[in-house]
Motif scaffolding. Structure first.
Motif, short mmCIF file in Angstrom:
data_model
loop_
_atom_site.label_atom_id
_atom_site.label_comp_id
_atom_site.label_asym_id
_atom_site.label_seq_id
_atom_site.Cartn_x
_atom_site.Cartn_y
_atom_site.Cartn_z
N SER A 20 0.74 -1.39 -0.02
CA SER A 20 0.19 -0.01 -0.03
C SER A 20 0.87 1.15 0.15
O SER A 20 0.52 2.06 -0.77
N ARG A 56 2.37 1.84 -3.35
CA ARG A 56 1.36 2.40 -4.36
C ARG A 56 1.18 3.95 -4.00
O ARG A 56 1.26 4.72 -5.07
N LYS A 60 2.29 6.98 -6.67
CA LYS A 60 1.29 8.13 -7.05
C LYS A 60 1.67 9.28 -6.48
O LYS A 60 0.97 10.26 -6.36
N ARG A 75 2.18 10.23 -3.71
CA ARG A 75 1.56 10.86 -2.45
C ARG A 75 2.47 10.74 -1.25
O ARG A 75 2.08 11.31 -0.02
N SER A 117 -17.70 -2.24 14.01
CA SER A 117 -18.25 -1.57 13.04
C SER A 117 -19.88 -1.88 13.60
O SER A 117 -20.81 -0.78 12.94
N HIS A 149 -13.96 3.90 14.61
CA HIS A 149 -14.58 3.25 13.62
C HIS A 149 -13.92 3.93 12.25
O HIS A 149 -14.31 4.76 11.65
N MET A 160 -12.71 3.44 8.02
CA MET A 160 -13.47 3.14 6.86
C MET A 160 -12.34 2.20 6.00
O MET A 160 -11.29 2.71 6.11
N ASN A 161 -12.70 1.14 5.17
CA ASN A 161 -12.01 0.39 4.27
C ASN A 161 -12.11 0.91 2.95
O ASN A 161 -13.17 1.06 2.54
N ILE A 197 -7.07 5.39 2.46
CA ILE A 197 -7.68 6.34 1.79
C ILE A 197 -8.88 7.04 2.34
O ILE A 197 -8.87 8.23 1.74
N ASN A 213 -23.10 2.71 9.07
CA ASN A 213 -23.90 1.27 8.87
C ASN A 213 -25.19 1.55 9.11
O ASN A 213 -25.92 0.77 8.55
N PRO A 232 -19.08 5.65 -5.86
CA PRO A 232 -17.79 5.25 -6.38
C PRO A 232 -17.94 3.62 -6.55
O PRO A 232 -17.31 3.02 -7.57
N MET A 233 -18.51 3.01 -5.86
CA MET A 233 -18.77 1.51 -5.94
C MET A 233 -20.26 1.29 -5.98
O MET A 233 -21.20 1.86 -5.18
N LEU A 237 -19.91 -3.01 -3.27
CA LEU A 237 -19.49 -2.66 -2.15
C LEU A 237 -19.56 -3.56 -0.87
O LEU A 237 -18.93 -3.90 0.04
N ILE A 291 -16.75 -5.31 1.57
CA ILE A 291 -16.98 -5.25 2.73
C ILE A 291 -16.94 -6.88 3.35
O ILE A 291 -16.35 -7.10 4.30
N1 CAA Z 1 -3.59 1.77 -0.18
C1 CAA Z 1 -2.96 2.83 -0.73
N2 CAA Z 1 -3.62 3.51 -1.96
C2 CAA Z 1 -4.93 2.79 -2.37
C3 CAA Z 1 -5.57 1.75 -1.68
C4 CAA Z 1 -4.82 1.14 -0.73
N3 CAA Z 1 -5.35 -0.06 0.25
N4 CAA Z 1 -6.55 1.45 -2.26
C5 CAA Z 1 -6.96 2.51 -3.13
N5 CAA Z 1 -5.91 3.20 -3.19
C6 CAA Z 1 -5.47 4.43 -4.11
C7 CAA Z 1 -5.31 4.05 -5.57
O1 CAA Z 1 -4.02 4.00 -5.64
C8 CAA Z 1 -5.78 5.52 -6.31
O2 CAA Z 1 -4.88 6.44 -6.16
P1 CAA Z 1 -4.77 7.88 -7.39
O3 CAA Z 1 -6.24 8.30 -6.97
O4 CAA Z 1 -3.83 8.62 -6.88
O5 CAA Z 1 -4.94 7.36 -8.45
C9 CAA Z 1 -6.97 5.74 -5.49
O6 CAA Z 1 -6.91 5.32 -4.11
C10 CAA Z 1 -8.27 5.14 -6.14
O7 CAA Z 1 -8.20 3.80 -6.46
P2 CAA Z 1 -8.48 3.16 -7.60
O8 CAA Z 1 -8.24 3.94 -8.80
O9 CAA Z 1 -7.84 1.69 -7.39
O10 CAA Z 1 -10.02 2.82 -7.61
P3 CAA Z 1 -11.18 3.71 -7.27
O11 CAA Z 1 -11.00 4.72 -8.13
O12 CAA Z 1 -12.37 2.79 -7.64
O13 CAA Z 1 -11.14 3.98 -5.84
C11 CAA Z 1 -11.87 3.30 -3.72
C12 CAA Z 1 -11.15 3.12 -4.72
C13 CAA Z 1 -11.14 4.47 -2.92
C14 CAA Z 1 -11.87 1.99 -2.81
C15 CAA Z 1 -13.49 3.62 -4.27
O14 CAA Z 1 -13.88 2.94 -4.90
C16 CAA Z 1 -14.17 4.11 -3.12
O15 CAA Z 1 -14.40 5.02 -2.35
N6 CAA Z 1 -15.09 2.94 -2.70
C17 CAA Z 1 -16.13 2.86 -1.52
C18 CAA Z 1 -15.46 2.61 -0.25
C19 CAA Z 1 -16.35 2.30 0.74
O16 CAA Z 1 -17.67 2.81 0.68
N7 CAA Z 1 -15.71 2.33 2.13
C20 CAA Z 1 -16.60 2.12 3.06
C21 CAA Z 1 -17.10 0.70 3.19
S1 CAA Z 1 -17.85 0.50 4.82
C22 CAA Z 1 -16.65 0.40 5.91
O17 CAA Z 1 -15.48 0.32 5.70
C23 CAA Z 1 -17.12 0.24 7.20
C24 CAA Z 1 -17.88 -1.00 7.68
O18 CAA Z 1 -18.12 -0.89 8.97
C25 CAA Z 1 -18.64 -1.96 6.85
#
Ligand code: CAA
Length: 287
Positions: free
Chosen positions: A52, A55, A59, A61, A122, A143, A145-146, A150, A193, A228-229, A234, A238
């Motif tokens: 990670s 990555r 990028k 960052r 969660s 809490h 987020m996954n 990011i 949630n 986004p998803m 999603l 999860i």
């Molecule tokens: N580590 C480092 N960088 C990461 C990464 C990680 N694990 N995952 C993604 N990235 C980076 C990528 O490198 C990319 O960087 P740039 O913007 O600089 O290009 C950026 O994040 C976006 O990733 P992708 O281009 O691969 O894909 P994307 O644009 O579809 O984004 C995402 C991925 C950020 C996951 C986006 O799809 C998103 O926001 N999805 C929704 C996620 C969500 O809702 N999470 C909450 C879930 S609920 C929860 O967690 C709580 C619970 O209790 C259930």
């Protein structure tokens, strides 16, 4: 204690959430001890964290030097006793009240009386978890987020007995991690949630009733609402077992039939279709 006094953090559990949490603490200048039961899990976590960070370097960052420094602040252990020197412990183990309570019970005798205990649960009640310790005022929900590196949000959840000092410290700590803390009171599902899971559940009902294909439902929410998803993708991301467990906690805790888990979700979990981690959910994945 102020946030400047926090030098060492222990993260218990090295799964998806635990390794992400350890990563953001290490990146933010804190010493981190990541603790899990097996070396194998810890090795996998360190390789995920390294990947990670690489990555993020790619990028632009993060600089390569910052990555090396962050990795040097991260240590691992299979012994809970290594949490001894931590000013803050963040627990991110499996979503099971008994397992979490047992760990906090052990930490109680390992850590000093000032150590803050935070749970990344969660959906399990922070108030009840806090009550398994003798420091309910120093117990709080954090809490994340996954994917943790990011997503900007940390729901900071106050149990009934959480002190204002503990809340303020945790909110400030979340900011030091580059996150935005949002204050939440302890009710089933918290805020994230409580709102997300009924949407996912409704998407599963819509699919079960033949309103649309998996792809159609996800396309509508992505293209029409700018998500986004899509909700089914999603849910896979999860984990369908996690979604089911959260819905059950809300259904049980709030008693309203609107939270009843969709029978198709239950059936998929019974079949072992748990989403991305098992290779099959609403979509199929290369393992
Ligand atoms: N580590 C480092 N960088 C990461 C990464 C990680 N694990 N995952 C993604 N990235 C980076 C990528 O490198 C990319 O960087 P740039 O913007 O600089 O290009 C950026 O994040 C976006 O990733 P992708 O281009 O691969 O894909 P994307 O644009 O579809 O984004 C995402 C991925 C950020 C996951 C986006 O799809 C998103 O926001 N999805 C929704 C996620 C969500 O809702 N999470 C909450 C879930 S609920 C929860 O967690 C709580 C619970 O209790 C259930």
């Amino acid at each position: 204690m102020t946030v400047d006094d926090i030098k060492q953090v222990a993260v218990i559990g090295s799964g998806t959430m635990g390794n992400g949490i350890a990563q953001v603490f290490a990146q933010s200048g804190f010493g981190v001890i990541l603790i899990d039961l097996s070396e194998e899990h810890l090795n996998r976590a360190v390789s995920t964290i390294t990947g990670s960070m690489e990555r993020l370097v790619k990028k632009e960052r993060m600089s390569a030097d910052d990555k090396d420094a962050a990795l040097s602040r991260l240590a691992t252990s299979t012994s809970l006793a290594q949490a001894k020197t931590a000013e803050v412990v963040v627990e991110a183990v499996t979503e099971n009240l008994d397992v979490k309570s047992k760990i906090f019970g052990e930490l109680e005798s390992i850590c000093g009386p000032e150590t803050i205990f935070a749970s990344n649960t969660s959906s399990l009640p922070i108030t009840q978890l806090a009550n398994t310790t003798s420091r309910a005022d120093k117990f709080i929900g954090m809490h994340f987020m996954n994917p943790v590196p990011i997503m900007k949000l940390v729901e900071v959840i106050r149990g009934l007995a959480t002190s204002q000092e503990t809340y303020d410290l945790t909110a400030e700590l979340s900011k030091r991690l580059g996150k935005t803390p949002v204050e939440v009171n302890d009710y089933p599902g918290f805020i994230a949630n409580r709102i997300l899971m009924p949407m996912i559940n409704e998407a599963i009902y819509a699919h079960m009733e033949g309103v649309g294909t998996v792809e159609a439902i996800d396309e509508v929410m992505k293209l029409g609402m700018g998500h986004p998803m899509g909700p089914l993708f999603l849910a896979d991301f999860i984990g369908l077992d996690v979604c089911l467990a959260i819905l059950e906690v809300m259904h049980d805790g709030l008693g309203d039939p609107k939270y009843r888990p969709c029978p198709l979700l239950k059936k998929m979990v019974q079949a072992g279709y748990l989403g991305r981690k098992s290779g099959r959910g609403f979509y199929t994945y290369d393992k």
